[in-house]
Structure formats: C-alpha cells, structure tokens
Design a protein around this motif. Structure first.
Motif, PDB file in Angstrom:
ATOM      1  N   LEU A 285      -2.149  -0.227 -12.497  1.00 49.93           N
ATOM      2  CA  LEU A 285      -2.221  -0.602 -10.857  1.00 49.93           C
ATOM      3  C   LEU A 285      -2.540   0.849 -10.058  1.00 49.93           C
ATOM      4  N   GLU A 286      -3.097   0.966  -9.050  1.00 44.41           N
ATOM      5  CA  GLU A 286      -3.353   1.998  -8.393  1.00 44.41           C
ATOM      6  C   GLU A 286      -2.492   2.176  -7.144  1.00 44.41           C
ATOM      7  N   ASP A 287      -2.349   3.742  -6.845  1.00 44.59           N
ATOM      8  CA  ASP A 287      -1.581   4.070  -5.738  1.00 44.59           C
ATOM      9  C   ASP A 287      -0.123   3.549  -5.823  1.00 44.59           C
TER      10      ASP A 287
ATOM     11  N   LEU B 189       7.443  -3.840  -6.607  1.00 46.34           N
ATOM     12  CA  LEU B 189       7.267  -4.435  -7.859  1.00 46.34           C
ATOM     13  C   LEU B 189       8.068  -3.352  -8.955  1.00 46.34           C
ATOM     14  N   LEU B 190       7.948  -2.096  -8.551  1.00 46.51           N
ATOM     15  CA  LEU B 190       8.611  -1.070  -9.428  1.00 46.51           C
ATOM     16  C   LEU B 190      10.306  -1.204  -9.366  1.00 46.51           C
TER      17      LEU B 190
ATOM     18  N   ALA C 244      -3.267 -10.936  -5.674  1.00 48.89           N
ATOM     19  CA  ALA C 244      -1.911 -10.744  -4.995  1.00 48.89           C
ATOM     20  C   ALA C 244      -1.802  -9.566  -4.385  1.00 48.89           C
ATOM     21  N   LYS C 245      -1.139  -9.620  -3.166  1.00 48.81           N
ATOM     22  CA  LYS C 245      -0.807  -8.111  -2.537  1.00 48.81           C
ATOM     23  C   LYS C 245       0.052  -7.185  -3.183  1.00 48.81           C
ATOM     24  N   LEU C 246      -0.321  -6.190  -3.398  1.00 51.20           N
ATOM     25  CA  LEU C 246       0.457  -5.142  -4.437  1.00 51.20           C
ATOM     26  C   LEU C 246       1.656  -4.533  -3.813  1.00 51.20           C
ATOM     27  N   SER C 247       1.379  -4.295  -2.484  1.00 55.21           N
ATOM     28  CA  SER C 247       2.097  -3.652  -1.668  1.00 55.21           C
ATOM     29  C   SER C 247       3.450  -4.450  -0.764  1.00 55.21           C
ATOM     30  N   CYS C 248       3.615  -5.606  -1.611  1.00 62.07           N
ATOM     31  CA  CYS C 248       4.664  -6.306  -1.025  1.00 62.07           C
ATOM     32  C   CYS C 248       5.988  -5.837  -1.320  1.00 62.07           C
TER      33      CYS C 248
END
Length: 437
Positions: A132-134, A112-113, A100-104
């Motif tokens: 998770l990174e970045d 997410l945060l 899944a795309k983490l930068s959504c």
C-alpha cells in the motif's frame, strides 16, 4: 459484534446467513428483495459480519451484489478495518482490490496499521507496508499512540521488531506522555521491553506524572521488567512528581521480589514522598511484613557499610548479601536461640531496649510495632527484631552469641545473658551448632 433490533425478519436472516457463510440463503433472500446494506441498531451490515468471521465466499458474494464497502458501524469500523483487526489477509486484499478507502479510521482514530499492530497480525502489517502507498508509520490515534505504542502495550514482540525494523520512531509520547517503553514495562511484556531497551531509548524518560518505566514496572510488580531496566542502567532513584521512588510503589503493593531487586541496586531506602513517608512506613502501614523486614535489614546493612568504608564488601565472611528471610541450615541453631529468647524470656519492651542498644532507628521499631496481634504482640515484635539483627552480625563477622550476651547485659539482663552463654557452651559439643558462634 451484536445483532440489533432494528432489522426486519428477512434482513436478520440475511445477516445470519452472512455470519454462517450461507451464500445460497443470501442469494435467495436477495431475490426476495432484501436490502444488501441493511443495518442493525449499531450500524453493522452483512458485510461486517462476513468479514469479521473471515468468510471469503460470503464477502465476495456481497461485493458482487453491490454491498457498500466503506460503510462504518457505530464504532467507526468498516470492512477494511475489520479485516485488519481479525487478521484476514486474503479478505483485506480483496477489499483493497475493489477500491476500499485506505485512509479510513474508526472513532478512536485507529487505522489499518493500528488495528494490525494492536492485534499482532504481522502478515497484515507486511502487506500494508509493502503493497500500500502513503502509509504513515508513526501516525497517532486519538490517544496519540502509534502502532509501536499499541504493539508494545499488548506484548506483540514480532510486530514490535517489524515496526522498529521498518524505521518507526521509538520514543514518541502519547497523550499521557508515555513512550512505548513505559507501556511495555507497565504491561509486563519483558521481551518487548528488552527489544525497545536495545534501541538505545532514554530509560529515564518521564510521563505526565513524572513516572519512568521503572516506576510503572515496580508498581505492577513486574520483577523481570524491573531487572531489564536496572540492567540497562536506568536511574534507580528517580522520583515522580509526588516524589515517589520505585521502592515506594513496591512497598505500597508488597512486591517483595521487586523490592529486593531495587534494594540490591542500591536504591535510597530513606527517600520520602510528597507526604513525607518512606518506603518503610508505607510497607508497614500496608502490613507487608516480609517487605518491612527486608527494608530494615537493608537499611541497617548500608548504614554499617557506610560506617566501614575500608572493608571490602565482597569479602563479607564469604557470603552473598541478601535481605530475604534467612533459612540456611547453618543458622538454624542461632535462629532457634533467638526464637526462645523472644517468645519465652524477654519481657514487654525489652526487645525495644535491645533494638536501641543495637542502633535500630525509631522508624525501624515503629515499623515492626505496626503489626499488632493483641497483648502478646511484643513476642512477635521481638522475634522479628532479632531476625533483622542477625544478618548484620553474621555479615560483619561477629559472634552472634557474644553479641547477644553483650546486648542483654547492656539492658540489665545479665541473668539471661549468662543463661544463654551456658546453653551455648553446652551446645558446642555439636560442630554444626557452633558454626556461626
């Protein structure tokens, strides 16, 4: 979530099966040709429903059958954001593992945060930060609010502690120039506020309307937050762009406890706002009687204290200075005398003459008169004036009966003065009644 009307009957059944974690029903519908990514009128898919409900089995089934993991609904929420929003850690891990795309982000710029911080899901936050990174800890949403802003605003103490411990910036401002300190104070989250205060942020930072955290806490009536800020030595006399003090806000809404704290912190009760109004005038116009009387007592006391600089304020006849209504047993008799005087013997306007004799200001008198209950309102006005007069007499160590006598003589009512003195002498057979005389 809400179902839409754009689905075929079989597609609606598929969504319902996902909501209920009915994998057998979903499998049968797929064999009959239903579209696994069918969307309702607000673009929600079966995966959205399964993730939101926390159904791990249904989620895995849908992913195994090529459900689109990054599809967003009309609010910009995809499966990953929903997992963070609802706190489903195991599902979040699964979605991350399938790519899944983490930068959504959703349409409000929440990532997410933000979602986890807003909802108070500490385990989700720990996973995001550790696995998770970045990840940009201080990334702002569309309102320029960081995860700390959101956690502070919604009172998520554990999240606030985690974010501060992770090294976030404490004093960033949102679009309205509010810091997390502002938002926690306005929302009344006293434990969160205390934690942020302990990070040594600027307690007097102002937002775009010139409001400090103290103004916002006072406006909403959060007395515990006001106390925390005052204990942190914020500027009690700070004024907004419209010259409003925290006491002006308390006066607007009738927050007596907040006003008491501010007055005890020596706020300037005579400060005027951009309309030239004092907090006393505002409280009187709002018919906040208890607050009006409190401000009058405080104003008279502080003026007396200023006129007597050589008197130790801690030695005022051994009593704690308070501006609340006096209900102590030791003043019960003199309060009874005052009530009879005001309601049975003083004529209209005589209470005003007494007020002037005792140096009540025109603003004090006008504020008392603001309360109107008909032609006999003068009795209530006189009673309130006398009750506001009494604490100053007691604190200064004077004899209330003697002061009453001199006041009545001063306005030409010697007859009434002598009557009160005779009654007082007769009552002195009771030590309790003579306690304040």
């Amino acid at each position: 979530m809400a179902d839409g009307e754009s689905l075929l009957r079989s597609e609606q059944d598929f969504h319902d099966a996902a909501k209920g974690n009915n994998v057998i029903r979903m499998e049968l519908l797929l064999k009959n040709g239903v579209n696994v990514n069918a969307k309702n009128s607000i673009d929600q898919t079966a995966l959205h429903w399964a993730v939101g409900a926390g159904h791990e089995e249904a989620v895995k089934f849908l992913l195994d059958h090529n459900a689109s993991v990054d599809d967003q609904d009309s609010f910009g929420m995809n499966a990953l954001l929903l997992a963070a929003w609802f706190g489903h850690l195991r599902i979040l891990r699964t979605l991350v593992n399938v790519g899944a795309k983490l930068s959504c982000e959703n349409k409000n710029g929440l990532n997410l945060l933000h979602c986890a911080a807003r909802r108070g899901h500490i385990k989700i936050l720990e996973f995001i930060m550790e696995d998770l990174e970045d990840i940009w800890l201080d990334k702002p949403d569309n309102m320029q609010r960081t995860a700390l802003h959101l956690a502070a605003s919604y009172g998520n103490l554990e999240v606030v502690e985690f974010l501060i411990g992770s090294g976030c910036v404490h004093g960033l401002k949102d679009k309205e120039q509010n810091t997390p300190l502002h938002l926690s104070a306005r929302s009344g989250h006293v434990e969160v506020l205390q934690k942020i205060v302990e990070t040594a942020v600027d307690l007097d930072e102002k937002n775009w309307e010139g409001e400090t955290a103290l103004h916002l806490a006072a406006e909403e009536g959060h007395s515990n937050c006001v106390k925390v800020l005052l204990n942190g030595t914020c500027d009690v006399n700070a004024q907004t762009n419209k010259n409003m003090t925290a006491l002006h806000y308390a006066a607007c809404h009738g927050w007596v406890k907040v006003a008491e704290l501010l007055i005890e912190a020596d706020i300037n009760v005579d400060a005027v706002n951009h309309q030239g109004k004092t907090s006393l005038e505002i409280a009187a116009r709002g018919n906040h009687i208890s607050l009006v009387d409190m401000i009058i007592k405080a104003d008279r006391f502080y003026k007396w204290e200023k006129d007597h600089p050589n008197i130790d304020s801690e030695s005022f006849v051994g009593m704690h200075v308070t501006f609340r209504q006096d209900r102590r047993p030791e003043t019960q008799h003199i309060r009874s005398v005052i009530w009879r005087l005001a309601t049975k013997y003083l004529k209209p306007n005589e209470w005003k003459k007494l007020a002037h004799f005792w140096k009540f200001t025109e603003a004090h008198i006008k504020a008392i008169e603001q309360q109107w209950a008909g032609a006999k309102s003068y009795k209530e006005h006189g009673h309130r004036m006398l009750l506001n007069w009494l604490p100053g007499v007691i604190i200064s160590g004077e004899n209330p009966i003697k002061e009453l006598y001199e006041g009545l003589v001063g306005i030409g009512r010697r007859d009434l003065a002598e009557s009160i003195r005779r009654k007082a002498n007769a009552d002195c057979s009771s030590p309790r009644k003579c306690a304040v005389m």
